[in-house]
Design a protein around this motif. Structure first.
Motif, PDB file in Angstrom:
ATOM      1  N   GLU A 123      34.629  61.985  27.498  1.00 33.57           N
ATOM      2  CA  GLU A 123      33.439  61.762  28.324  1.00 33.57           C
ATOM      3  C   GLU A 123      33.587  62.435  29.692  1.00 33.57           C
ATOM      4  OE1 GLU A 123      31.658  57.479  26.941  1.00 33.57           O
ATOM      5  OE2 GLU A 123      33.677  57.476  27.816  1.00 33.57           O
ATOM      6  N   ILE A 124      34.767  62.336  30.276  1.00 33.75           N
ATOM      7  CA  ILE A 124      35.016  63.000  31.560  1.00 33.75           C
ATOM      8  C   ILE A 124      34.858  64.513  31.404  1.00 33.75           C
ATOM      9  CG2 ILE A 124      36.786  63.572  33.279  1.00 33.75           C
ATOM     10  CD1 ILE A 124      37.931  60.754  32.845  1.00 33.75           C
ATOM     11  N   SER A 125      35.424  65.060  30.344  1.00 32.87           N
ATOM     12  CA  SER A 125      35.367  66.508  30.121  1.00 32.87           C
ATOM     13  C   SER A 125      33.940  67.005  29.940  1.00 32.87           C
ATOM     14  CB  SER A 125      36.206  66.899  28.900  1.00 32.87           C
ATOM     15  OG  SER A 125      37.565  66.637  29.141  1.00 32.87           O
ATOM     16  N   PHE A 126      33.139  66.283  29.153  1.00 28.77           N
ATOM     17  CA  PHE A 126      31.761  66.723  28.936  1.00 28.77           C
ATOM     18  C   PHE A 126      30.909  66.553  30.186  1.00 28.77           C
ATOM     19  CE2 PHE A 126      33.072  66.430  24.478  1.00 28.77           C
ATOM     20  CZ  PHE A 126      32.642  67.675  24.044  1.00 28.77           C
ATOM     21  N   THR A 127      31.198  65.534  30.989  1.00 25.08           N
ATOM     22  CA  THR A 127      30.503  65.377  32.269  1.00 25.08           C
ATOM     23  C   THR A 127      30.824  66.556  33.177  1.00 25.08           C
ATOM     24  OG1 THR A 127      30.545  62.956  32.105  1.00 25.08           O
ATOM     25  CG2 THR A 127      30.219  63.886  34.303  1.00 25.08           C
ATOM     26  N   ALA A 128      32.111  66.906  33.250  1.00 24.26           N
ATOM     27  CA  ALA A 128      32.529  68.035  34.089  1.00 24.26           C
ATOM     28  C   ALA A 128      31.919  69.344  33.589  1.00 24.26           C
ATOM     29  CB  ALA A 128      34.054  68.128  34.134  1.00 24.26           C
ATOM     30  N   LEU A 129      31.887  69.553  32.274  1.00 27.48           N
ATOM     31  CA  LEU A 129      31.279  70.770  31.724  1.00 27.48           C
ATOM     32  C   LEU A 129      29.801  70.839  32.092  1.00 27.48           C
ATOM     33  CD1 LEU A 129      31.265  73.335  29.997  1.00 27.48           C
ATOM     34  CD2 LEU A 129      30.914  71.857  27.980  1.00 27.48           C
ATOM     35  N   ALA A 130      29.100  69.733  31.992  1.00 26.15           N
ATOM     36  CA  ALA A 130      27.677  69.703  32.336  1.00 26.15           C
ATOM     37  C   ALA A 130      27.460  70.044  33.811  1.00 26.15           C
ATOM     38  CB  ALA A 130      27.086  68.334  32.014  1.00 26.15           C
ATOM     39  N   GLU A 131      28.303  69.492  34.677  1.00 29.55           N
ATOM     40  CA  GLU A 131      28.148  69.741  36.108  1.00 29.55           C
ATOM     41  C   GLU A 131      28.577  71.158  36.484  1.00 29.55           C
ATOM     42  OE1 GLU A 131      28.195  65.164  37.698  1.00 29.55           O
ATOM     43  OE2 GLU A 131      30.087  66.261  37.797  1.00 29.55           O
ATOM     44  N   LEU A 132      29.626  71.652  35.866  1.00 28.73           N
ATOM     45  CA  LEU A 132      30.055  73.034  36.095  1.00 28.73           C
ATOM     46  C   LEU A 132      28.969  74.004  35.630  1.00 28.73           C
ATOM     47  CD1 LEU A 132      32.399  75.128  36.711  1.00 28.73           C
ATOM     48  CD2 LEU A 132      32.847  75.001  34.261  1.00 28.73           C
ATOM     49  N   SER A 133      28.429  73.768  34.449  1.00 26.96           N
ATOM     50  CA  SER A 133      27.366  74.630  33.911  1.00 26.96           C
ATOM     51  C   SER A 133      26.150  74.618  34.822  1.00 26.96           C
ATOM     52  CB  SER A 133      26.972  74.173  32.504  1.00 26.96           C
ATOM     53  OG  SER A 133      28.077  74.230  31.632  1.00 26.96           O
ATOM     54  N   THR A 134      25.770  73.439  35.285  1.00 30.32           N
ATOM     55  CA  THR A 134      24.618  73.312  36.177  1.00 30.32           C
ATOM     56  C   THR A 134      24.835  74.122  37.453  1.00 30.32           C
ATOM     57  OG1 THR A 134      24.074  71.116  35.314  1.00 30.32           O
ATOM     58  CG2 THR A 134      23.228  71.670  37.509  1.00 30.32           C
ATOM     59  N   ARG A 135      26.010  73.978  38.051  1.00 28.52           N
ATOM     60  CA  ARG A 135      26.276  74.706  39.306  1.00 28.52           C
ATOM     61  C   ARG A 135      26.262  76.207  39.091  1.00 28.52           C
ATOM     62  NH1 ARG A 135      30.727  76.847  41.373  1.00 28.52           N
ATOM     63  NH2 ARG A 135      32.096  75.658  40.010  1.00 28.52           N
ATOM     64  N   GLN A 136      26.896  76.676  38.019  1.00 30.59           N
ATOM     65  CA  GLN A 136      26.958  78.113  37.794  1.00 30.59           C
ATOM     66  C   GLN A 136      25.586  78.704  37.483  1.00 30.59           C
ATOM     67  OE1 GLN A 136      30.185  79.002  35.070  1.00 30.59           O
ATOM     68  NE2 GLN A 136      31.693  78.662  36.669  1.00 30.59           N
ATOM     69  N   ILE A 137      24.760  77.982  36.724  1.00 27.27           N
ATOM     70  CA  ILE A 137      23.398  78.452  36.445  1.00 27.27           C
ATOM     71  C   ILE A 137      22.578  78.444  37.734  1.00 27.27           C
ATOM     72  CG2 ILE A 137      21.249  77.936  35.221  1.00 27.27           C
ATOM     73  CD1 ILE A 137      23.065  76.718  32.973  1.00 27.27           C
ATOM     74  N   SER A 138      22.712  77.380  38.520  1.00 27.38           N
ATOM     75  CA  SER A 138      21.983  77.289  39.790  1.00 27.38           C
ATOM     76  C   SER A 138      22.371  78.430  40.716  1.00 27.38           C
ATOM     77  CB  SER A 138      22.268  75.946  40.481  1.00 27.38           C
ATOM     78  OG  SER A 138      21.793  74.874  39.699  1.00 27.38           O
ATOM     79  N   ASP A 139      23.653  78.722  40.765  1.00 24.33           N
ATOM     80  CA  ASP A 139      24.136  79.805  41.621  1.00 24.33           C
ATOM     81  C   ASP A 139      23.578  81.147  41.151  1.00 24.33           C
ATOM     82  OD1 ASP A 139      25.740  80.664  43.845  1.00 24.33           O
ATOM     83  OD2 ASP A 139      27.189  81.461  42.389  1.00 24.33           O
ATOM     84  N   LYS A 140      23.596  81.376  39.853  1.00 24.83           N
ATOM     85  CA  LYS A 140      23.071  82.637  39.300  1.00 24.83           C
ATOM     86  C   LYS A 140      21.584  82.780  39.583  1.00 24.83           C
ATOM     87  CE  LYS A 140      22.318  85.114  34.955  1.00 24.83           C
ATOM     88  NZ  LYS A 140      20.863  85.093  34.916  1.00 24.83           N
ATOM     89  N   GLU A 141      20.838  81.687  39.423  1.00 21.10           N
ATOM     90  CA  GLU A 141      19.390  81.723  39.608  1.00 21.10           C
ATOM     91  C   GLU A 141      18.974  81.537  41.069  1.00 21.10           C
ATOM     92  OE1 GLU A 141      17.486  79.044  36.846  1.00 21.10           O
ATOM     93  OE2 GLU A 141      18.387  80.049  35.107  1.00 21.10           O
ATOM     94  N   LYS A 142      19.954  81.279  41.947  1.00 17.41           N
ATOM     95  CA  LYS A 142      19.693  81.079  43.381  1.00 17.41           C
ATOM     96  C   LYS A 142      18.613  80.009  43.608  1.00 17.41           C
ATOM     97  CE  LYS A 142      22.465  84.459  44.518  1.00 17.41           C
ATOM     98  NZ  LYS A 142      23.810  84.099  44.152  1.00 17.41           N
ATOM     99  N   THR A 143      18.804  78.871  42.954  1.00 13.46           N
ATOM    100  CA  THR A 143      17.820  77.790  43.027  1.00 13.46           C
ATOM    101  C   THR A 143      17.748  77.192  44.420  1.00 13.46           C
ATOM    102  OG1 THR A 143      19.474  76.212  42.274  1.00 13.46           O
ATOM    103  CG2 THR A 143      18.050  77.181  40.596  1.00 13.46           C
ATOM    104  N   GLU A 144      16.534  76.784  44.780  1.00 20.54           N
ATOM    105  CA  GLU A 144      16.269  76.110  46.053  1.00 20.54           C
ATOM    106  C   GLU A 144      15.361  74.921  45.778  1.00 20.54           C
ATOM    107  OE1 GLU A 144      17.387  76.595  49.174  1.00 20.54           O
ATOM    108  OE2 GLU A 144      18.590  78.338  48.617  1.00 20.54           O
ATOM    109  N   GLY A 145      15.622  73.821  46.413  1.00 23.04           N
ATOM    110  CA  GLY A 145      14.754  72.662  46.318  1.00 23.04           C
ATOM    111  C   GLY A 145      14.918  71.904  45.013  1.00 23.04           C
ATOM    112  N   TYR A 146      14.262  70.745  44.984  1.00 25.97           N
ATOM    113  CA  TYR A 146      14.433  69.845  43.849  1.00 25.97           C
ATOM    114  C   TYR A 146      13.910  70.434  42.542  1.00 25.97           C
ATOM    115  CZ  TYR A 146      14.355  65.813  40.856  1.00 25.97           C
ATOM    116  OH  TYR A 146      14.561  64.968  39.796  1.00 25.97           O
ATOM    117  N   GLY A 147      12.722  71.003  42.547  1.00 22.36           N
ATOM    118  CA  GLY A 147      12.099  71.480  41.315  1.00 22.36           C
ATOM    119  C   GLY A 147      12.948  72.497  40.571  1.00 22.36           C
TER     120      GLY A 147
END
Length: 192
Positions: A123-147
């Motif tokens: 469970e810890i590993s899959f949580t970390a993978l989800a959060e790592l994936s989210t950050r890397q996608i956000s960084d690539k897409e240069k996301t701003e704001g909640y939406g």
């Protein structure tokens, strides 16, 4: 804070041990601001005293770092701490685990305890993978704001959710489970 200040003002010999403890804890926290590694070591010792394995502790510490990098990203890109952090966290969790954070805590029988401190290694590993994936996608897409970050939270959680399902298919075992590190419940004594 108010209660602790009140205890400090009580002129009673019975309050003295508590006052000494407060002073000791305050001093230790001040030392941790000078040397943050002391706080990390305190966390490690706490988990050891709770009976966690060295492997579990290492995974948990890695997950803290992964989480901090994600929340740092959010803070720098227009996400408000508190409610928005909680909403995005819940989206990620729902996508990877199939449960809301609250439902996962309920499954594990947790009330006020930290869910992550009661997760299995998987469970810890899959949580970390989800959060790592989210950050890397956000960084690539240069996301701003909640939406925009809500969209990447879904994508990051789905990556981990797909991996979880693949592992479950291969092992026949559910990753998300009711296991926790709570002390065993004591059965009430039966009257004769």
């Amino acid at each position: 804070e108010g209660v602790l200040r009140l205890v400090q003002s009580v002129p009673s010999p019975k309050a003295e041990p508590f006052k000494l403890w407060l002073a000791k804890v305050g001093y230790e926290r001040m030392q941790e601001t000078v040397d943050p590694e002391l706080a990390v070591n305190r966390g490690r010792k706490t988990w050891q005293m709770m009976g966690r394995s060295q492997k579990w502790i290492e995974q948990r510490m890695m997950s803290v770092e992964t989480r901090n990098k994600l929340t740092d990203y959010w803070a720098d890109h227009g996400i408000e701490k508190g409610e928005e952090f909680a909403k995005l966290t819940n989206i990620i969790h729902q996508e990877w685990s199939g449960l809301s954070v609250k439902s996962h805590k309920n499954l594990k029988g947790l009330k006020t305890q930290n869910l992550r401190d009661h997760m299995s290694e998987a469970e810890i590993s899959f949580t970390a993978l989800a959060e790592l994936s989210t950050r890397q996608i956000s960084d690539k897409e240069k996301t701003e704001g909640y939406g925009q970050n809500e969209n990447t939270a879904r994508k990051g959680g789905q990556i981990s959710g797909n991996a979880r399902k693949a592992l479950e298919d291969q092992t026949g075992k559910k990753v998300v489970n009711s296991g926790n590190f709570l002390p065993p419940r004591k059965e009430p004594k039966k009257l004769k």
